[in-house]
Design a protein around this motif. Structure first.
Motif, short mmCIF file in Angstrom:
data_model
loop_
_atom_site.label_atom_id
_atom_site.label_comp_id
_atom_site.label_asym_id
_atom_site.label_seq_id
_atom_site.Cartn_x
_atom_site.Cartn_y
_atom_site.Cartn_z
N SER A 65 -12.69 -5.46 8.10
CA SER A 65 -11.87 -5.91 9.19
C SER A 65 -12.54 -6.99 10.02
O SER A 65 -13.57 -6.95 10.23
CB SER A 65 -11.23 -4.69 9.92
N GLU A 66 -11.72 -7.87 10.65
CA GLU A 66 -12.03 -8.94 11.50
C GLU A 66 -11.91 -8.66 12.98
O GLU A 66 -12.64 -9.55 13.76
CB GLU A 66 -11.37 -10.09 10.96
N HIS A 67 -11.10 -7.65 13.42
CA HIS A 67 -10.54 -7.54 14.80
C HIS A 67 -11.04 -6.33 15.47
O HIS A 67 -11.29 -5.55 14.89
CB HIS A 67 -9.05 -7.70 14.64
N PRO A 68 -11.05 -6.33 17.09
CA PRO A 68 -11.56 -5.15 17.49
C PRO A 68 -10.69 -3.84 17.78
O PRO A 68 -11.32 -3.00 18.10
CB PRO A 68 -11.72 -5.81 18.96
N ILE A 69 -9.33 -3.95 17.05
CA ILE A 69 -8.39 -2.94 17.08
C ILE A 69 -8.12 -2.66 15.65
O ILE A 69 -7.75 -3.51 15.07
CB ILE A 69 -7.32 -3.18 18.01
N ILE A 70 -8.54 -1.47 15.31
CA ILE A 70 -8.16 -0.98 13.89
C ILE A 70 -6.68 0.02 14.22
O ILE A 70 -6.87 1.17 15.00
CB ILE A 70 -9.21 0.23 13.45
N VAL A 71 -5.95 -0.32 13.29
CA VAL A 71 -4.48 0.50 13.38
C VAL A 71 -4.52 1.27 11.90
O VAL A 71 -4.18 0.38 10.91
CB VAL A 71 -3.36 -0.45 13.60
N VAL B 164 -5.32 -0.94 8.43
CA VAL B 164 -6.00 -0.52 7.51
C VAL B 164 -5.10 0.35 6.79
O VAL B 164 -4.64 1.55 7.15
CB VAL B 164 -7.21 -0.06 7.62
N MET B 165 -4.84 0.40 5.38
CA MET B 165 -3.76 1.28 4.64
C MET B 165 -4.76 1.65 3.34
O MET B 165 -4.74 0.71 2.62
CB MET B 165 -2.75 0.65 4.43
N PRO B 166 -4.99 2.88 3.08
CA PRO B 166 -5.08 3.50 1.64
C PRO B 166 -3.98 3.57 0.83
O PRO B 166 -2.94 4.10 1.27
CB PRO B 166 -5.92 4.76 1.66
N GLN C 94 -3.40 -10.85 13.70
CA GLN C 94 -3.34 -9.51 12.92
C GLN C 94 -3.63 -9.72 11.45
O GLN C 94 -3.39 -11.08 10.91
CB GLN C 94 -1.80 -9.08 13.01
N GLN C 95 -4.23 -8.83 10.66
CA GLN C 95 -4.28 -8.98 9.29
C GLN C 95 -4.05 -7.62 8.86
O GLN C 95 -4.22 -6.43 9.55
CB GLN C 95 -5.65 -9.09 9.27
#
Length: 349
Positions: free
Chosen positions: A88-94, A14-16, A40-41
């Motif tokens: 988001s769709e996944h359990p890890i947020i980067v 996730v990127m602002p 990944q997304q």
């Protein structure tokens, strides 16, 4: 990217993004080059940019289906981050910033560290870099203990539990449980979020093997704006959380106060208002600004590989700009709170 392996948890970057036409392509490219086996997304929280960023992002979306976006009309980073996390769709947020580039292997190492430590959030080193002499001087200050107060992710230390983390790789369920980012903040949202994560009984972890390249502000005006705003919002956090803030945050505002006091004392001494023993005692106010000046000069002229005299002179300007702008902003924030103070260093101008 490596072929997908469903035994690894999926990650959502996730990127602002706001007015980042010179940096966003590099940030996105570094993400898409990550050799992580899981799904990944990348979700860009796109603000209303005026410098061509929107058009560039549209091209990035066309080039790779893994890249998507949410629109962030309010422009504020915490708002954009929350929009992206919810999408988001996944359990890890980067978390990634447009002024940053993840190092090779960052994602895999971060997920392994999450699993190994049981932490809710892990982060590593901010590696400041510059493309111009001015930006390089700011980067040197970011990487210095003297520049930004000795936080682990600026200067490094042994792996272990941490107060906060640079950017961060999170367990998504923890982010949702603690209420995501505080949208009333305009700066300092990472520290505040990590405070709530730790208060909820989770662990924040520092891993020095994780590195992220950071590109600082490119000119003096943007640097001063950025640090003034950061100081304002740090003071807002002090107003809210009092003694939970580290003591080092009070050094810049005390320095800012010491400078005008020293000038007043000097004027009174020169006019004879302060003299004798009282004048000698009053001279103690010179200690802080004089010691700071000597320290800045010494740090500025410590030889770094490849630096010229010009580079060191620029650094001599950069350090006080960062410290005094931050301190002045802090004093304003203590008196007035954060209110509507915005980081105008993110504008196109």
């Amino acid at each position: 990217m490596a072929p997908q392996d469903d035994s690894y948890p999926g990650v959502s970057y996730v990127m602002p993004v706001l007015n980042e036409v010179d940096y966003v392509a590099g940030a996105v490219s570094a993400i898409l080059r990550q050799e992580y086996p899981g799904a990944q997304q990348l979700i860009l929280a796109l603000g209303p940019s005026t410098d061509g960023t929107t058009e560039l992002v549209e091209q990035l979306l066309r080039d790779d289906p893994r890249v998507t976006f949410v629109y962030n009309p309010e422009t504020h980073i915490p708002v954009g981050m929350n929009l992206a996390v919810r999408a988001s769709e996944h359990p890890i947020i980067v978390r990634v910033d447009a002024h940053s580039e993840l190092s090779a292997g960052y994602t895999l190492r971060a997920v392994q560290t999450l699993q190994r430590t049981g932490a809710a959030n892990v982060g590593g080193l901010m590696n400041g870099q510059g493309r111009t002499p001015f930006q390089s001087a700011v980067a040197r200050a970011y990487n210095s203990k003297f520049g930004l107060g000795g936080g682990a992710y600026h200067s490094g230390r042994a792996e272990g539990p941490a107060e906060s983390a640079y950017l961060g790789v999170f367990r998504r369920e923890v982010l949702l449980d603690v209420g995501l980012y505080d949208e009333s903040l305009r700066r300092g949202e990472d520290w505040e979020l990590n405070l709530r994560i730790r208060a909820a009984g989770h662990r924040v972890w520092f891993d020095p093997e994780l590195t992220v390249t950071y590109w600082p502000r490119e000119n003096w005006r943007k640097l001063a704006r950025q640090f003034f705003t950061t100081g304002v919002w740090r003071a807002e956090l002090v107003r809210r959380y009092r003694t939970k803030n580290p003591w080092r945050f009070f050094a810049p505002p005390l320095l800012v106060l010491a400078v005008p006091v020293a000038v007043i004392v000097l004027a009174l001494q020169l006019t004879g208002v302060l003299s004798g023993l009282l004048g000698v005692i009053a001279s103690l106010v010179y200690l802080a600004p004089v010691a700071y000046l000597l320290l800045v000069v010494w740090v500025s002229f410590v030889r770094e590989p490849g630096e010229t005299v010009r580079d060191r002179l620029i650094f001599l300007i950069v350090l006080p700009t960062m410290h005094l702008s931050w301190g002045a902003g802090f004093l304003r924030g203590i008196l007035r709170g954060g209110r509507d103070t915005l980081d105008t260093s993110r504008s196109a101008g």
